[in-house]
Design an enzyme around this catalytic site. Structure first.
Site, PDB file in Angstrom:
ATOM      1  CG  ASP A  79      -2.046   1.009   1.120  1.00 18.96           C
ATOM      2  OD1 ASP A  79      -3.204   0.579   0.999  1.00 18.96           O
ATOM      3  OD2 ASP A  79      -1.773   2.231   1.134  1.00 18.96           O
ATOM      4  CB  ILE A  80       0.745   4.301  -2.088  1.00 24.49           C
ATOM      5  CG1 ILE A  80       1.825   5.199  -2.660  1.00 24.49           C
ATOM      6  CG2 ILE A  80      -0.498   5.088  -1.714  1.00 24.49           C
ATOM      7  CD1 ILE A  80       1.456   5.779  -4.027  1.00 24.49           C
ATOM      8  CG  ASN A  87     -12.519  -0.665   3.735  1.00 26.00           C
ATOM      9  OD1 ASN A  87     -13.026  -1.019   4.807  1.00 26.00           O
ATOM     10  ND2 ASN A  87     -11.301  -0.161   3.657  1.00 26.00           N
ATOM     11  CD  GLU A 141      -9.050   6.283   0.397  1.00 27.54           C
ATOM     12  OE1 GLU A 141      -8.007   5.999  -0.226  1.00 27.54           O
ATOM     13  OE2 GLU A 141      -9.057   6.884   1.473  1.00 27.54           O
ATOM     14  CB  VAL A 142      -9.198   1.832  -4.999  1.00 33.23           C
ATOM     15  CG1 VAL A 142      -8.864   1.353  -6.405  1.00 33.23           C
ATOM     16  CG2 VAL A 142      -8.191   2.878  -4.535  1.00 33.23           C
ATOM     17  CG  HIS A 172      -8.571  -2.892  -2.320  1.00 34.70           C
ATOM     18  ND1 HIS A 172      -9.542  -2.268  -3.081  1.00 34.70           N
ATOM     19  CD2 HIS A 172      -8.444  -2.141  -1.192  1.00 34.70           C
ATOM     20  CE1 HIS A 172      -9.968  -1.190  -2.449  1.00 34.70           C
ATOM     21  NE2 HIS A 172      -9.324  -1.089  -1.299  1.00 34.70           N
ATOM     22  CG  HIS A 174      -6.758  -2.985   3.152  1.00 40.78           C
ATOM     23  ND1 HIS A 174      -6.042  -1.832   2.910  1.00 40.78           N
ATOM     24  CD2 HIS A 174      -7.999  -2.754   2.656  1.00 40.78           C
ATOM     25  CE1 HIS A 174      -6.825  -0.938   2.305  1.00 40.78           C
ATOM     26  NE2 HIS A 174      -8.022  -1.478   2.141  1.00 40.78           N
TER      27      HIS A 174
END
Ligand code: 5GP
Length: 127
Positions: free
Chosen positions: A35-36, A97, A105-106, A110, A112
């Site tokens: 993750d960025i 999420n 958000e994206v 995904h 995590h």
């Protein structure tokens, strides 16, 4: 059921190689990268390569092969970063999420993978 997938989302761009990522693991149907903006010493994102917006979309429309590949990719990441107890680690947390209440958000599924410190109990919900 209908799901609208936006092919311009940031993870679709990573999958097409238009944006770089720090890869942790790759399989025929899944990709894992750091993750960025990490929220723990280890914070890896695991995504399916197929165009699925969230977990329920994936469960409804992905093939058995994709589902098996993705599930195993998540577990392999937990072992590879050293946090799975089967790999001698002290544990990890996985989280996904979906939608606005979960602050997704994206809009590409995904998972995590968090680890590397004591993570406390579950989640804190803001007032
Ligand atoms: P969400 O809130 O959708 O569950 O999580 C999206 C995650 O994607 C966030 O933790 C955010 O830091 C991460 N992220 C957003 N843009 C990028 C990017 O360009 N590269 C990487 N590696 N992670 C990103």
């Amino acid at each position: 059921m209908s799901y609208a997938y936006d092919p311009q989302n940031i993870f679709a761009k990573i999958l097409r190689g238009e944006i770089p990522c720090s890869k942790v693991h790759e399989t025929p149907h899944s990709l894992a990268f750091h993750d960025i903006n990490p929220q723990a010493p280890t914070h890896v994102l695991v995504i399916p390569k197929g165009p699925y917006v969230n977990f329920d979309h994936f469960a409804a429309e992905a093939s058995e092969v994709e589902i098996a590949d993705f599930t195993r990719a998540v577990a392999e990441v937990a072992r590879r970063v050293g946090h799975a107890e089967s790999a001698g680690g002290a544990g990890y947390r996985i989280l996904s999420n979906a939608g606005p209440d979960a602050h997704q958000e994206v809009p590409h599924l995904h998972i995590h993978v968090f680890g590397g410190k004591f993570l406390g109990r579950m989640i804190k919900v803001p007032e």
